[in-house]
Design an enzyme around this catalytic site. Structure first.
Site, PDB file in Angstrom:
ATOM      1  N   ARG A 163     123.018  -9.930  -5.072  1.00  0.00           N
ATOM      2  CA  ARG A 163     121.948  -9.051  -4.620  1.00  0.00           C
ATOM      3  C   ARG A 163     120.642  -9.847  -4.611  1.00  0.00           C
ATOM      4  O   ARG A 163     120.053 -10.103  -5.653  1.00  0.00           O
ATOM      5  CB  ARG A 163     121.811  -7.818  -5.516  1.00  0.00           C
ATOM      6  CG  ARG A 163     120.602  -6.970  -5.141  1.00  0.00           C
ATOM      7  CD  ARG A 163     120.671  -5.522  -5.572  1.00  0.00           C
ATOM      8  NE  ARG A 163     120.641  -5.325  -6.995  1.00  0.00           N
ATOM      9  CZ  ARG A 163     120.468  -4.125  -7.582  1.00  0.00           C
ATOM     10  NH1 ARG A 163     120.299  -3.040  -6.835  1.00  0.00           N
ATOM     11  NH2 ARG A 163     120.472  -4.015  -8.882  1.00  0.00           N
ATOM     12  N   ASP A 445     116.838  -1.112 -16.316  1.00  0.00           N
ATOM     13  CA  ASP A 445     116.419  -2.189 -15.440  1.00  0.00           C
ATOM     14  C   ASP A 445     115.191  -1.732 -14.669  1.00  0.00           C
ATOM     15  O   ASP A 445     114.589  -0.703 -15.002  1.00  0.00           O
ATOM     16  CB  ASP A 445     117.554  -2.645 -14.519  1.00  0.00           C
ATOM     17  CG  ASP A 445     118.021  -1.564 -13.545  1.00  0.00           C
ATOM     18  OD1 ASP A 445     117.349  -0.511 -13.433  1.00  0.00           O
ATOM     19  OD2 ASP A 445     119.048  -1.770 -12.880  1.00  0.00           O
TER      20      ASP A 445
END
Length: 538
Positions: A163, A445
């Site tokens: 990613r 996160d």
């Protein structure tokens, strides 16, 4: 192919022991080429985000692309080699130990995350590329506390899906003619240059997760990038495969169009639940009718979240794409009773996704891989996916995706304190170079920190009543913030210059991004530019 000219390219930041291996003429050459061809278009897309407006009720399906949605004949390329079975994927940052543990975890895929789970310090980014190169080459090792970590020889390793960072982020340590390059293009280009041919030789391929897209035009940009990069690298068209995270509210209304734009490179869509909640607040948060309750009450079973996931499965399977479920953020601990509850909650979540037709799902910790695998294997058996479940029973209207008022739940004093504490805890760790942080048994996160930030802003804006008395005001949040800052001062020594500096930075970021009159689009863009960028030229 001639060597790339780099007279207009400048590198900033500290030098690592293996930088010369990663930042080669070839790697920087593809980044430079992509920058020249695509950065102006990227910036135009970002401007379009800023100027895009929606009707009073929010986004809707696009009338101008109805023909794409109504055409039953087109399909996407689908899974590449090594992506056929994705019943459990593990996510995490690209540090060396996580790379090895994720590859060995028993998950079918590893989302190597340069975005939400990585603090984008220059060293984290370049060293992350080193770690991926060594993992692809099967030579990665790590020494820690007298223990050696290496890839297992007796089991199948996870397929790597990278990613890159989102389109809105710059890599300020790499500049062309003084302008920072796109962080997305840097992450993508360096990884592709070093690993694509080796992956193909292994019977796999260069695979990517695309984060935070907001429209099919952004998907078209990525498809053009892929096609150009394949030609540059001498790869057959369609070698690259991408799974798009549907993690913004506008993208939920353009799922089919996004797949259509990427159809020669598309493998699937993912229900990026945390960023999706963050985006929902960003897009709808100015309207009182769309106030969301405590984060713990915004579950996947509430109406607007259920509509989003069911539409995603139906869209994917109609077009031959994998549908990948959301992340289980629970972290196993040492208390058996707590673990039992955590594993039961994860199993229920994955059972729901498998029953709804998803082909796989995410976990944030190796200890949850078996639980997710068991849930999907109970439905899939020996089949790698359930693309044949086209979910013709699903009929989702725009109003279903916008039905936030049916969420239920309440705003509580505990929920407010938790949001402030999570935001501070994550920011503190992020500024120190850690992008995935265990807080109160959950892996937090950037996406979950953004939820906390945006909820604080939304509750202040609407002076939302607190279930246990009072209303949320800027003054109340300021008081909570000061109390939650005390532990950070204690760590450094109250009254010390270090404590004052640390708490000042944290306070400033929270005040500017959560208590401001207008909601800044991203917390990390501001924090990165001001606190993580190294100024020294090479």
């Amino acid at each position: 192919m001639c060597s790339p000219t780099r007279s207009d390219m400048t590198l900033l930041g500290s030098r690592g022991p293996r930088d010369d291996e990663m930042l080669t003429d070839g790697a920087l050459g593809i980044v430079r080429m992509l920058h020249h061809k695509f950065d102006d278009a990227r910036r135009a897309l970002l401007l379009a985000r800023e100027t895009r407006t929606f009707g009073p009720d929010g986004p809707d399906f696009l009338p101008e692309t109805a023909s794409v949605r109504e055409d039953d004949t087109w399909r996407v390329a689908g899974a590449g080699p090594g992506l056929e079975d994705r019943r459990v994927e593990i996510t995490g940052p690209v540090d060396r130990k996580m790379t090895i543990n994720a590859m060995n975890s028993g998950a079918r895929c590893w989302l190597a995350d340069f975005e939400d789970a990585t603090s984008p310090t220059w060293r984290n980014i370049v060293d992350g590329q080193v770690n991926l190169h060594d993992a692809v080459s099967r030579v990665i090792e790590h020494e820690e506390n007298g223990k050696t970590y290496r890839l297992a020889a007796d089991r199948e390793l996870a397929t790597i899906v990278v990613r890159p960072r989102g389109l809105h982020l710059d890599e300020r340590h790499v500049r062309v003619n003084g302008r920072p390059v796109s962080a997305a293009l840097f992450d993508f280009g360096v990884y592709l240059h070093h690993n694509a041919h080796r992956l193909v030789a292994q019977g796999l391929g260069p695979y990517f997760y695309l984060p935070k897209l907001e429209s099919h035009l952004e998907a078209r940009w990525w498809d053009d990038v892929f096609t150009c990069a394949e030609r540059w690298a001498g790869l057959p068209h369609g070698t690259i495969r991408a799974t798009v995270l549907i993690e913004t509210l506008p993208a939920a209304f353009e799922m089919e169009e996004i797949l259509h734009e990427l159809r020669d490179h598309a493998a699937g869509l993912n229900a990026g639940r945390w960023d999706y909640i963050f985006s929902t607040i960003k897009v709808l948060g100015a309207e009182r009718d769309h106030v969301l309750p405590d984060r713990t009450d915004v579950t996947m079973s509430v109406p607007h979240m259920r509509a989003y996931t069911e539409l995603l499965v139906r869209t994917c399977h109609r077009r031959g794409a994998h549908a990948i479920g959301g992340m289980a953020a629970l972290i196993p601990g040492r208390d058996p009773a707590t673990n039992e509850r955590a594993f039961a909650a994860v199993r229920a979540d994955k059972d729901r996704e498998a029953a709804d037709g998803f082909d796989g799902s995410w976990v944030a910790h190796p200890g949850l891989v078996a639980t997710c695998d068991d849930a999907f294997s109970a439905v899939l058996g020996d089949h790698p996916h359930q693309l044949d479940r086209t979910r013709e029973d699903v009929d989702v209207a725009a109003g279903d995706l916008l039905a936030t008022g049916k969420t239920g739940g309440a705003v509580t004093a505990s929920g407010l304190r938790t949001n402030v504490a999570v935001l501070l805890g994550y920011l503190s760790s992020w500024l120190e170079g850690r992008g995935a942080v265990a807080i109160n048994g959950l892996m937090e996160d950037a996406a979950t920190a953004e939820i906390s930030r945006c909820q604080i802003w939304q509750w202040i804006r609407h002076e939302v009543p607190i279930d246990d008395g009072g209303v949320v005001t800027r003054r109340l949040v300021g008081d909570v913030l000061e109390r939650e800052l005390i532990p950070y001062a204690l760590e450094e020594g109250i009254g010390s210059a270090e404590a004052d500096a640390r708490t000042s930075v944290l306070r400033d970021l929270v005040v500017r991004t959560a208590l401001a009159e207008d909601l800044p689009p991203f917390l990390t863009s501001i924090a990165y530019a001001e606190h993580l960028v190294e100024a020294a030229a090479r």
